[in-house]
Design a protein around this motif. Structure first.
Motif, PDB file in Angstrom:
ATOM      1  N   GLY A  24     -10.608  -1.001  -2.599  1.00 31.82           N
ATOM      2  CA  GLY A  24      -9.527  -0.866  -3.105  1.00 31.82           C
ATOM      3  C   GLY A  24      -9.164   0.454  -3.919  1.00 31.82           C
ATOM      4  N   THR A  25      -8.012   0.750  -3.966  1.00 26.15           N
ATOM      5  CA  THR A  25      -7.488   2.055  -4.607  1.00 26.15           C
ATOM      6  C   THR A  25      -7.077   2.095  -5.852  1.00 26.15           C
ATOM      7  OG1 THR A  25      -5.022   1.755  -3.504  1.00 26.15           O
ATOM      8  CG2 THR A  25      -6.471   2.910  -2.163  1.00 26.15           C
ATOM      9  N   CYS A  26      -6.954   1.093  -6.610  1.00 26.96           N
ATOM     10  CA  CYS A  26      -6.672   0.762  -7.845  1.00 26.96           C
ATOM     11  C   CYS A  26      -7.536   0.246  -9.065  1.00 26.96           C
ATOM     12  CB  CYS A  26      -5.285   0.058  -7.861  1.00 26.96           C
ATOM     13  SG  CYS A  26      -3.974   0.629  -6.978  1.00 26.96           S
ATOM     14  N   LYS A  27      -8.739   0.185  -8.332  1.00 27.74           N
ATOM     15  CA  LYS A  27      -9.896  -0.485  -9.279  1.00 27.74           C
ATOM     16  C   LYS A  27     -10.070  -0.329 -10.569  1.00 27.74           C
ATOM     17  CE  LYS A  27     -13.432   0.514  -6.416  1.00 27.74           C
ATOM     18  NZ  LYS A  27     -12.827   1.356  -5.298  1.00 27.74           N
ATOM     19  N   ALA A  56     -13.744  -9.487  -2.791  1.00 31.22           N
ATOM     20  CA  ALA A  56     -13.162  -7.978  -2.760  1.00 31.22           C
ATOM     21  C   ALA A  56     -14.194  -7.253  -2.068  1.00 31.22           C
ATOM     22  CB  ALA A  56     -12.980  -7.565  -4.161  1.00 31.22           C
ATOM     23  N   ILE A 109       1.005  -1.338  -0.104  1.00 29.99           N
ATOM     24  CA  ILE A 109       0.021   0.024   0.007  1.00 29.99           C
ATOM     25  C   ILE A 109       0.889   1.067   0.056  1.00 29.99           C
ATOM     26  CG2 ILE A 109      -1.720   1.478   1.324  1.00 29.99           C
ATOM     27  CD1 ILE A 109      -3.109  -0.728  -0.154  1.00 29.99           C
ATOM     28  N   ASN A 156      -7.509  -7.141  -3.610  1.00 25.56           N
ATOM     29  CA  ASN A 156      -8.490  -6.424  -3.170  1.00 25.56           C
ATOM     30  C   ASN A 156      -8.371  -5.046  -3.796  1.00 25.56           C
ATOM     31  OD1 ASN A 156     -11.172  -5.959  -1.814  1.00 25.56           O
ATOM     32  ND2 ASN A 156      -9.782  -4.513  -0.742  1.00 25.56           N
ATOM     33  N   GLU A 157      -7.111  -4.658  -4.020  1.00 27.41           N
ATOM     34  CA  GLU A 157      -6.884  -3.134  -4.269  1.00 27.41           C
ATOM     35  C   GLU A 157      -7.397  -2.880  -5.853  1.00 27.41           C
ATOM     36  OE1 GLU A 157      -5.698  -0.612  -2.378  1.00 27.41           O
ATOM     37  OE2 GLU A 157      -6.403  -1.976  -0.669  1.00 27.41           O
TER      38      GLU A 157
END
Length: 543
Positions: free
Chosen positions: A282-285, A278, A220, A254-255
């Motif tokens: 997530g920050t990168c979906k 998930a 992360i 999950n990101e």
């Protein structure tokens, strides 16, 4: 008459004692004569008791069990194992992401321990240890001038947190040996080796040899760092990563996935199916992603790659992975040892089992599979699909299971320059040793560069290859001009990266080492041409 009376009094007592002894012996050894099927543990207990009670010589029963348990557990499958108390400490250090020590990286140059870097904020920095210091004594025992292996150095420098170790330090420019006492502390073990930008918008993250308990937080942090530098696409390098914690890899995948996407599920005979989804946080979906794998990517690495592949979320490139899809559950013993027992299998969202086939009792062949694949040419030609089962992704693409993860795009291993001369030099680590010698001899000049790229450009102007050849010749490896020319670029890549690491650290090492890497270049191409956004129409596999 008195004698007969006394006999009459004592006879019942002797009979009772005899019966008791007989019952005791019977309880000890009756199992050997018990008809029918015996429980295995009962046999083991009986045999151990029999050895303890009757063997001709004194036997260390504890050590007997320690020697026997690994063989018993290993007969089950390739990944169930018994871990002794001594080994368990090392295993835990790898997973927990820290150990207790003094906080230095070192290189044993010939017969001297050379400090190459200091852990920021660690015990050695606080005590005043500096890069390029020589450790010539440890706790008044001289270590310089003796043949010493890395394992021996680790043994004397590591220890319980809070304990002290006195080091005899020889520093360049000093004629004397300085005694410095260092108090050992907790030292982090990084599992994310590198995170840097490949272009204005593409970030690169290199995972180490396994997933530890700290890997997710490091991952992360790497994503956050790269996003702050402008990254909106990622190449995740899982080559050589042997896996680790299931919980960690689920959190990492999950990101990149949408809420409700099935990441992986596990199931076994007495282990009910457990699904991992998930959660949408997530920050990168919506970021493009490419995953790099090779023949040594295993377990959690394969779960990551399989989840990205099954959801048509990105592209997986490289070579077929190892194929380790068995779930282990650990039980600990009071003495610090443990048993890791296979209790279930991993399955990807499409229902693929990652585990490759194995035959009970023939685990040497199983372990040799990577070498056998190399011999039969799987790393330079497309892997055979004979043992693989076709599945469909959510987008309808064909993927394969049953024997590791097959990449969407196969990139052969580049074998150019790998010959007997190259192998002789590298196997003896003379290229790494010469890089250390060169760094040490030229450290004042090499320390003046402000970036690794500047140092790289300088090194390219130096006769490093010729110097290495002479160094190898002086160490018993004769010159072979044709092979040297053939391996020249490989040697130079190694030398540049090793020297750069000595001055700019691990991340710069990987950046220099992978400057011309074909997998990285292909990953960049796929992102820049928009292919990662068209995964659902990519049906021509392995091209």
């Amino acid at each position: 008459m008195g004698t007969e009376r006394r006999k009459g009094i004592w006879l019942p007592l002797w009979i009772s004692i005899g019966i008791a002894i007989g019952l005791f012996i019977g309880s000890k050894f009756s199992i050997f004569n018990t008809p029918g099927n015996l429980v295995g543990s009962g046999k083991l207990d009986a045999v151990l008791n029999y050895i303890h009670e009757s063997y001709v010589d004194t036997v260390n029963t504890y050590q007997l069990v320690e020697d026997a348990l690994p063989n018993i557990i290993q007969e089950l499958d390739p990944h169930s194992e018994y871990i002794s108390a001594a080994d368990m400490k090392r295993v835990n250090e790898s997973l927990e992401g820290h150990f207790s020590g003094i906080g230095v990286s070192f290189y044993v140059l010939r017969d001297t321990i050379v400090v190459t870097s200091i852990v920021p904020g660690g015990p050695s920095e606080a005590a005043g240890i500096m890069p390029w210091d020589r450790i010539v004594a440890v706790d008044d025992s001289v270590v310089a001038g003796k043949k010493i292996r890395n394992e021996q150095v680790l043994k004397v420098l590591r220890g319980e947190r809070g304990t002290e170790v006195k080091l005899g330090i020889k520093r360049a420019g000093n004629d004397f040996i300085e005694n410095i006492t260092v108090t050992r502390g907790e030292i982090p073990v990084k599992s994310v080796n590198a995170a840097f930008m490949l272009s204005d918008e593409i970030g690169y993250i290199k995972l180490g040899v396994n997933f530890g308990f700290n890997t997710f937080s490091e991952f992360i942090s790497a994503i956050s760092k790269l996003k702050s530098m402008g990254a909106n696409s990622f190449i995740i390098d899982l080559r050589g990563n042997a896996g680790g914690s299931l919980e960690v890899v689920v959190a990492m995948v999950n990101e990149f996935l949408q809420k409700g996407d099935l990441i992986v599920y596990t199931e076994g005979r007495n282990f009910p199916r457990t699904d991992n989804y998930a959660n949408g946080s997530g920050t990168c979906k919506n970021d493009d992603v490419v995953v790099l794998i090779d023949e040594l990517s295993a377990s959690a690495s394969e779960i990551f790659a399989g989840a990205i592949q099954d959801h048509d979320r990105g592209l997986v490139i490289g070579r077929r992975s190892f194929g380790k899809g068995l779930v282990q559950s650990q039980r600990n013993f009071p003495d610090g040892s443990a048993v890791r027992l296979t209790v279930a299998r991993y399955y990807t969202a499409s229902g693929r089992s990652i585990q490759r086939t194995y035959e009970k009792g023939r685990y040497d062949e199983y372990e040799m599979d990577a070498i056998n694949r190399y011999i039969q040419g799987d790393y330079v030609n497309i892997d055979t699909l004979n043992n693989l089962i076709p599945y469909e992704t959510l987008g309808g693409r064909t993927v394969y299971g049953g024997d590791g993860i097959m990449p969407d795009i196969f990139i052969p291993r580049d074998t150019t320059g790998y010959n007997s001369y190259y192998n002789s030099v590298v196997n003896r680590r003379l290229d790494e040793e010469y890089a250390m010698v060169y760094s040490d001899m030229n450290r004042e000049r090499l320390s003046t560069f402000s970036t690794w790229q500047e140092l790289y450009r300088y090194l390219r102007q130096q006769p490093l290859l010729l110097n290495l050849v002479s160094y190898a010749d002086n160490n018993g490896i004769r010159r072979r001009p044709y092979y040297i020319q053939e391996s020249g670029e490989l040697f130079e890549t190694n030398l540049y990266a090793y020297i750069i690491r000595n001055f700019f650290g691990e991340e710069a090492f990987w950046a220099a080492y992978y400057r011309e890497d074909p997998l990285l270049n292909k990953g960049i191409e796929l992102i820049e041409t928009g292919m990662t956004k068209k995964v659902n129409i990519l049906n021509e596999q392995f091209k």
